[in-house]
Design an enzyme around this catalytic site. Sequence first.
Site, PDB file in Angstrom:
ATOM      1  N   ASN A 203       0.900  -1.055  -0.065  1.00 33.60           N
ATOM      2  CA  ASN A 203       0.003   0.029   0.015  1.00 33.60           C
ATOM      3  C   ASN A 203       0.947   1.175  -0.093  1.00 33.60           C
ATOM      4  OD1 ASN A 203      -2.291  -1.421   0.195  1.00 33.60           O
ATOM      5  ND2 ASN A 203      -2.815  -0.703   2.248  1.00 33.60           N
ATOM      6  N   ASP A 271      -5.173  -5.047   2.338  1.00 32.15           N
ATOM      7  CA  ASP A 271      -6.161  -5.915   2.522  1.00 32.15           C
ATOM      8  C   ASP A 271      -6.221  -7.327   2.115  1.00 32.15           C
ATOM      9  OD1 ASP A 271      -7.632  -3.970   3.623  1.00 32.15           O
ATOM     10  OD2 ASP A 271      -8.209  -2.934   1.618  1.00 32.15           O
ATOM     11  N   LYS A 281      11.871 -17.354  -7.933  1.00 31.27           N
ATOM     12  CA  LYS A 281      11.322 -16.286  -8.714  1.00 31.27           C
ATOM     13  C   LYS A 281      10.626 -16.417 -10.058  1.00 31.27           C
ATOM     14  CE  LYS A 281      13.234 -12.178 -11.187  1.00 31.27           C
ATOM     15  NZ  LYS A 281      14.323 -11.468 -11.787  1.00 31.27           N
ATOM     16  N   PHE A 316      -7.664   3.979  11.786  1.00 34.03           N
ATOM     17  CA  PHE A 316      -7.696   5.356  10.478  1.00 34.03           C
ATOM     18  C   PHE A 316      -8.559   4.607   9.332  1.00 34.03           C
ATOM     19  CE2 PHE A 316      -4.741   8.800  10.895  1.00 34.03           C
ATOM     20  CZ  PHE A 316      -4.297   8.565  12.271  1.00 34.03           C
ATOM     21  N   LYS A 330     -16.880   1.726   9.571  1.00 32.75           N
ATOM     22  CA  LYS A 330     -15.705   1.062  10.086  1.00 32.75           C
ATOM     23  C   LYS A 330     -15.818   0.917  11.882  1.00 32.75           C
ATOM     24  CE  LYS A 330     -12.578   1.026   6.320  1.00 32.75           C
ATOM     25  NZ  LYS A 330     -11.246   1.596   6.047  1.00 32.75           N
ATOM     26  N   LYS A 334     -15.666  -2.358  13.929  1.00 25.89           N
ATOM     27  CA  LYS A 334     -14.583  -2.801  14.326  1.00 25.89           C
ATOM     28  C   LYS A 334     -14.492  -2.393  16.071  1.00 25.89           C
ATOM     29  CE  LYS A 334     -11.963  -2.514  10.345  1.00 25.89           C
ATOM     30  NZ  LYS A 334     -10.940  -2.419   9.321  1.00 25.89           N
TER      31      LYS A 334
END
Length: 397
Positions: A203, A271, A281, A316, A330, A334
């Site tokens: 992210n 997420d 690889k 956040f 949220k 939560k």
Amino acid sequence: MSNYLIGVAGGIACYKTITLCRLLMKAGHDVRVIMTDNACKFITPLTFETITRHRAYTGEFDPGLAPDIIEHIDLAGWADEFVIAPATANTMAKIAYGISDNLLTSTALVFQKPIIFAPAMNVDMYADFTTQENMRRLLRMGHRIIEPGVGEMACKASGKGRMSEPEDIIEYLFADKILAGIRVLVTAGPTVEPIDPVRFISNRSSGKMGAAIARKALEMGADVDVVAGPVTADLSGLKVTSVQTATEMLNAVKDKLGNSDILIMAAAVADYRPADYSDIKIKKTADDMNIRLEKNPDILINIAPLKKDMQVFTGFAAESNDVRENALKKLEAKKLDFIVANDISRQDIGFETEDNEVSMFFSDGTAVDSGKLPKSGVAEIILEKAYDIFRKKNGTL
Ligand SMILES: Cc1cc2nc3c(=O)[nH]c(=O)nc-3n(C[C@H](O)[C@H](O)[C@H](O)COP(=O)(O)O)c2cc1C
């Protein structure tokens, strides 16, 4: 009026400590100074004696003292606050490991409250692995560090390592320590989810907001733990557990949660993660490829059952649309005490910027906007709100 014991070690920033002593005296405090032998090479004890109107304490075995005085014990007993400025790499290393080979370090070992260190040194000396490790150790021991500033140094190098200005040290010392005795756990930065040994998905997050919250909490007197993904933000001088993936972050948070009063989840946790990790690889033979993703554990949902009544949890929400609606959803899902919502569609705030502007939504249905502020200002508001809730829950309001 408090008794301030000022330890002066051998760095060029000694000259700033004269102003620090003057400002403390001017504010009505009693000030005594201990100097290392090397500090005496930069500045004379007489200067501090004239300013503080007390002997400047230097040698541990000075002759001529009254037999009932044992200086390292008496000075530690006399002091309400013990500040070491400048704190050299050497003196911090010694105190981190209990070496007590001069009056300053012996007194540090006797003093049983947190010592406040104002490090000052060359940029490479400050960035050095051992110095950073020693500072982390000092923090783990409960001591505090006033982060040095960035700028040009006496050695002409430029970077981080300049001792904080005396006025800033005073501000730190006199700041209302409303979080004293409170343990704050902060998560920061992104998580990275590996695809193969060289590739990952992640992210966008610098960790600056989390770092600002951690530093501000320290400044407000809290005991601070940080669990951080691979951040670009500067976490030097903070007590950090480094993690990579969301699962590692979840485990580290679970580990520390029992010893925390306030949790602030400022990390941008991925997420999803690749469902199949390839331990070799992946070759670029195909013209396209699909990576199947699976859901990561949601940290807050996983820890919600562990939440104790007196704990405060804050999360956040980085939203690009319908900020209010999404944040409120949220908050409920939560079981948070409040949620801090960022509007990430704005370029001037949020990711990688110095400023932020957030809206805080509380479980009692109220909301507060911070207005656009430097991240440290936003951090202060968030911590004040968390503290208000903590006090209410713990019956002191
Ligand atoms: C001119 C000069 C400037 C120095 N400045 C610093 C400094 O700012 N910070 C530091 O950690 N060490 C500095 N040093 C090195 C320390 O003086 C040295 O590590 C010494 O052993 C520190 O002793 P002390 O911690 O007992 O005072 C400097 C040395 C010299 C010669």
